[in-house]
Design an enzyme around this catalytic site. Structure first.
Site, PDB file in Angstrom:
ATOM      1  N   HIS A   1       2.953 -15.031  13.646  1.00 37.77           N
ATOM      2  CA  HIS A   1       1.618 -14.844  14.210  1.00 37.77           C
ATOM      3  C   HIS A   1       0.656 -15.968  13.828  1.00 37.77           C
ATOM      4  O   HIS A   1      -0.169 -16.400  14.631  1.00 37.77           O
ATOM      5  CB  HIS A   1       1.082 -13.491  13.730  1.00 37.77           C
ATOM      6  CG  HIS A   1      -0.208 -13.092  14.367  1.00 37.77           C
ATOM      7  ND1 HIS A   1      -0.349 -12.955  15.730  1.00 37.77           N
ATOM      8  CD2 HIS A   1      -1.421 -12.810  13.835  1.00 37.77           C
ATOM      9  CE1 HIS A   1      -1.595 -12.596  16.010  1.00 37.77           C
ATOM     10  NE2 HIS A   1      -2.264 -12.505  14.878  1.00 37.77           N
ATOM     11  N   ASP A   2       0.765 -16.439  12.597  1.00 31.78           N
ATOM     12  CA  ASP A   2      -0.166 -17.468  12.109  1.00 31.78           C
ATOM     13  C   ASP A   2       0.035 -18.831  12.761  1.00 31.78           C
ATOM     14  O   ASP A   2      -0.725 -19.761  12.492  1.00 31.78           O
ATOM     15  CB  ASP A   2      -0.077 -17.603  10.581  1.00 31.78           C
ATOM     16  CG  ASP A   2      -0.980 -16.586   9.885  1.00 31.78           C
ATOM     17  OD1 ASP A   2      -1.723 -15.879  10.587  1.00 31.78           O
ATOM     18  OD2 ASP A   2      -0.933 -16.506   8.649  1.00 31.78           O
TER      19      ASP A   2
ATOM     20  N   ARG B   1      -3.663  -6.696   2.127  1.00 34.06           N
ATOM     21  CA  ARG B   1      -3.418  -8.083   2.506  1.00 34.06           C
ATOM     22  C   ARG B   1      -1.937  -8.437   2.420  1.00 34.06           C
ATOM     23  O   ARG B   1      -1.397  -9.158   3.259  1.00 34.06           O
ATOM     24  CB  ARG B   1      -4.223  -9.004   1.597  1.00 34.06           C
ATOM     25  CG  ARG B   1      -4.076 -10.471   1.902  1.00 34.06           C
ATOM     26  CD  ARG B   1      -4.511 -10.807   3.312  1.00 34.06           C
ATOM     27  NE  ARG B   1      -4.558 -12.246   3.541  1.00 34.06           N
ATOM     28  CZ  ARG B   1      -4.887 -12.818   4.690  1.00 34.06           C
ATOM     29  NH1 ARG B   1      -5.176 -12.046   5.722  1.00 34.06           N
ATOM     30  NH2 ARG B   1      -4.917 -14.113   4.824  1.00 34.06           N
TER      31      ARG B   1
ATOM     32  N   ASP C   1       6.281 -14.842  16.917  1.00 37.98           N
ATOM     33  CA  ASP C   1       5.225 -13.884  16.571  1.00 37.98           C
ATOM     34  C   ASP C   1       5.706 -12.472  16.901  1.00 37.98           C
ATOM     35  O   ASP C   1       5.924 -12.149  18.058  1.00 37.98           O
ATOM     36  CB  ASP C   1       3.966 -14.233  17.378  1.00 37.98           C
ATOM     37  CG  ASP C   1       2.774 -13.342  17.058  1.00 37.98           C
ATOM     38  OD1 ASP C   1       2.928 -12.388  16.275  1.00 37.98           O
ATOM     39  OD2 ASP C   1       1.690 -13.620  17.606  1.00 37.98           O
TER      40      ASP C   1
ATOM     41  N   SER D   1      -5.544 -13.919  18.359  1.00 38.62           N
ATOM     42  CA  SER D   1      -5.351 -12.592  17.776  1.00 38.62           C
ATOM     43  C   SER D   1      -6.525 -11.673  18.137  1.00 38.62           C
ATOM     44  O   SER D   1      -6.857 -11.526  19.315  1.00 38.62           O
ATOM     45  CB  SER D   1      -5.172 -12.742  16.263  1.00 38.62           C
ATOM     46  OG  SER D   1      -4.760 -11.544  15.689  1.00 38.62           O
TER      47      SER D   1
END
Lengths: 209, 380
Positions: B353-354, B225, B320, B155
């Site tokens: 994405h994670d 967040r 992602d 990232s």
């Protein structure tokens, strides 16, 4: 691609060894469907070639990375638009053309990207194939094409004559051609009747409309 | 703490204090600063087996291992760094530093400004990926490492890897860029802007001087967040994890938490507030927004990569959507255009994405195959 099986020369699958012979040292090579990266690893080690390979299968991608090859996990059927015109000396497609969605479009792309293109494919007009269909009445399979009709990845099989007709239509120059059996050996009769006796065809192409 | 066979075990952060001023891209200087870092594994005799880890938005120096026996959680990339893991500490000397502007690590807005004796707060200069790389290069010199065997990051960390390869080509043998992008899209920047607005419009933000008021802009940081978290997960992953499950088993026709996904997001937001700083969030998102190595080359990324001599490994994940595979392919295309050595793997994944924090076999085996060659090159 695994349709061409096992014989080797210099530790390299025999058809790849034949392709390697056609490639000049110090050139840039794009290998479409590079498998485990054996050809590119060999060319980089022995001919100082800067190569890139395209491959869709994850295990092959990992094997290519382990071999130190510049492998890019991309789908040939998604097109090659990202590659510039004449950006490679050679574009190679070894026994993969029969597995793609649009072989004729891909050949155009190869000729656009490469100064020369090298294409190999299993000849569907080999006499064993003809015999399977005409005499036994079953879909042909062979040592070069071991799959059955229901599980084959080969969706665009062609013959030597088909391929040369396509080249003529596209005004593609056939720089050289070579025919071998499934063990990648050639004999004189194959040169006389390649469409009947050649099991695997290798072509070097240039130009095009 | 997990069993030690596959873990680094206890680790201790170290600090490099730098007294020489650091010139920043924004035109300002940091007159002095700390870089906090951790190391795992052993530096070999010719100091050639060092791997630098670059962290993402919410990361820090604590990438692997535990700080104490009582830690519930290890470092943020513990799954991938350790003995026998993707980044194998039996072979590599792994260095993980916290970026400038961080929280609870290297000098950042929560640190004391030596010129005023107060917290930096909003006076902390806006730092860029280039600034981080420049500061990390000081750490490299301090550790006596001539060249990183590899610089690795996911990232925002992947952006640092690219910057390293361009700014210090002689210092990077291999560049591993995971789940990254050559620059943010308008959509990416838009998400960041909403996150920043949530923070700066929180009444407890006090123009960034909340430290002195004894408060934190909890609501703003929490919203930031929650929003970010949505972009880290794929639609499929959220569906699989929560669906439309109800916490109480029935609809209450109210505005309290009813769906499990709401409960999860609130939990993520609330726990983030306890471990992260609002000013840092602002800085990190700005660094993301500004990153664009092709800015200097008229948008031509291949030209921007021209100085690089490293070999590259680029990895993306199919689920992602924050930094989709197409963004990684932009990097790959530019590297091929520039004639650089590059391998690219597109990993079939579910989470989003994670995924880069995890160890799916295709991903892990790709990394292991690559890093094993890196190790062999340096005799590790």
């Amino acid at each position: 691609m695994n349709t061409l099986s096992t014989p080797t020369r210099d530790g390299l699958r025999a058809d790849l060894a034949l392709i390697s012979d056609w490639i000049a040292p110090g050139t840039r090579v794009l290998d479409l469907g590079c498998g485990n990266g054996a050809l590119l690893a060999h060319l980089e080690a022995t001919k100082n070639v800067r190569g890139y390979g395209l491959e869709i299968d994850p295990d092959n991608v990992i094997a290519s990375i382990a071999a130190g090859v510049n492998v890019l996990q991309l789908d040939l059927d998604a097109g090659l638009g990202q590659f510039e015109d004449d950006s490679f000396d050679y574009v190679v497609m070894s026994s993969a053309i029969q597995e793609v969605q649009q072989p004729h479009v891909l050949i155009d792309e190869m000729l656009r990207i490469g100064r020369d293109s090298i294409v190999t494919f299993p000849n569907f007009a080999h006499w064993r194939m003809r015999l399977s269909l005409s005499w036994y009445g079953v879909m042909p399979s062979s040592r070069a094409l071991p799959n059955r009709w229901y599980n084959t990845p080969n969706i665009h099989l062609c013959t030597v004559r088909d391929f040369e007709q396509l080249c003529a239509t596209k005004r593609v120059e056939i720089v050289r051609r070579h025919f071998v059996n499934h063990a990648h050996r050639a004999h004189a009769a194959m040169r006389l009747a390649p469409n009947l006796l050649g099991e695997i065809a290798l072509y070097q192409l240039r130009g095009g409309s | 703490m997990e069993a030690t066979a596959h873990s680094i075990g206890l680790v201790e952060p170290q600090t490099l204090h730098v007294d020489d001023p650091l010139d920043l891209d924004c035109g300002k200087q940091l007159s002095q600063f700390n870089l906090v870092y951790e190391t795992y594994g052993t530096l070999n005799a010719d100091r050639s087996n060092a791997v630098l880890i670059c962290h993402a938005l919410s990361g820090n120096h604590h990438a692997a291992g535990y700080h104490s026996e009582n830690d519930a959680k290890p470092g943020w990339w513990n799954k991938c760094i350790g003995p026998g893991k993707m980044i194998d500490t039996n072979r590599f000397f792994v260095v993980s530093s916290a970026n400038l502007g961080c929280y609870n690590g290297s000098t950042g807005p929560g640190s004391t400004n030596p010129e005023t004796g107060r917290h930096y707060g909003p006076d902390f200069p806006v730092v860029t990926v280039g600034d981080w790389v420049r500061s990390q290069n000081l750490l490299r010199a301090h550790l006596g490492i001539d060249r990183w065997a590899a610089v690795v990051g996911g990232s925002l960390g992947g952006m640092q890897v690219m910057q390293w390869s361009i700014d210090y080509p002689d210092r990077v043998a291999h560049a591993v860029v995971i789940a990254s992008a050559p620059k943010l899209s308008a959509q990416n920047i838009a998400f960041n802007e909403i996150a920043r607005q949530a923070i700066v419009t929180d009444p407890d933000f006090h123009e960034g001087r909340y430290y002195e008021k004894g408060v934190v802009p909890r609501r703003g940081l929490m919203l930031a967040r929650m929003l970010g978290h949505i972009t880290y997960l794929s639609d499929d992953a959220m569906r699989a994890k929560f669906g439309r499950d109800l916490r109480a088993g029935r609809i209450n026709y109210g505005f309290d938490v009813e769906f499990q996904v709401e409960s999860y997001l609130r939990y993520q937001g609330e726990s983030f507030v306890t471990r992260f700083d609002a000013n840092t969030y602002l800085l990190m998102t700005k660094a993301l927004d500004y990153f664009d190595p092709a800015y200097e080359t008229g948008g031509r990324l291949a030209e921007a990569f021209e100085p690089a001599t490293a070999r590259f490994l680029v990895i993306s994940f199919t689920s992602d959507w924050r930094f989709a595979p197409a963004r990684s392919r932009e990097i790959v295309d530019a590297l091929v255009d520039a004639g650089k050595q590059v391998a690219y793997a597109e990993v079939e994944s579910d989470l989003g994405h994670d995924d880069f924090l995890l160890t799916m076999p295709h991903y892990a085996n790709t990394m292991k195959a690559y890093m094993s060659r890196v190790a062999a090159e340096v005799g590790a």
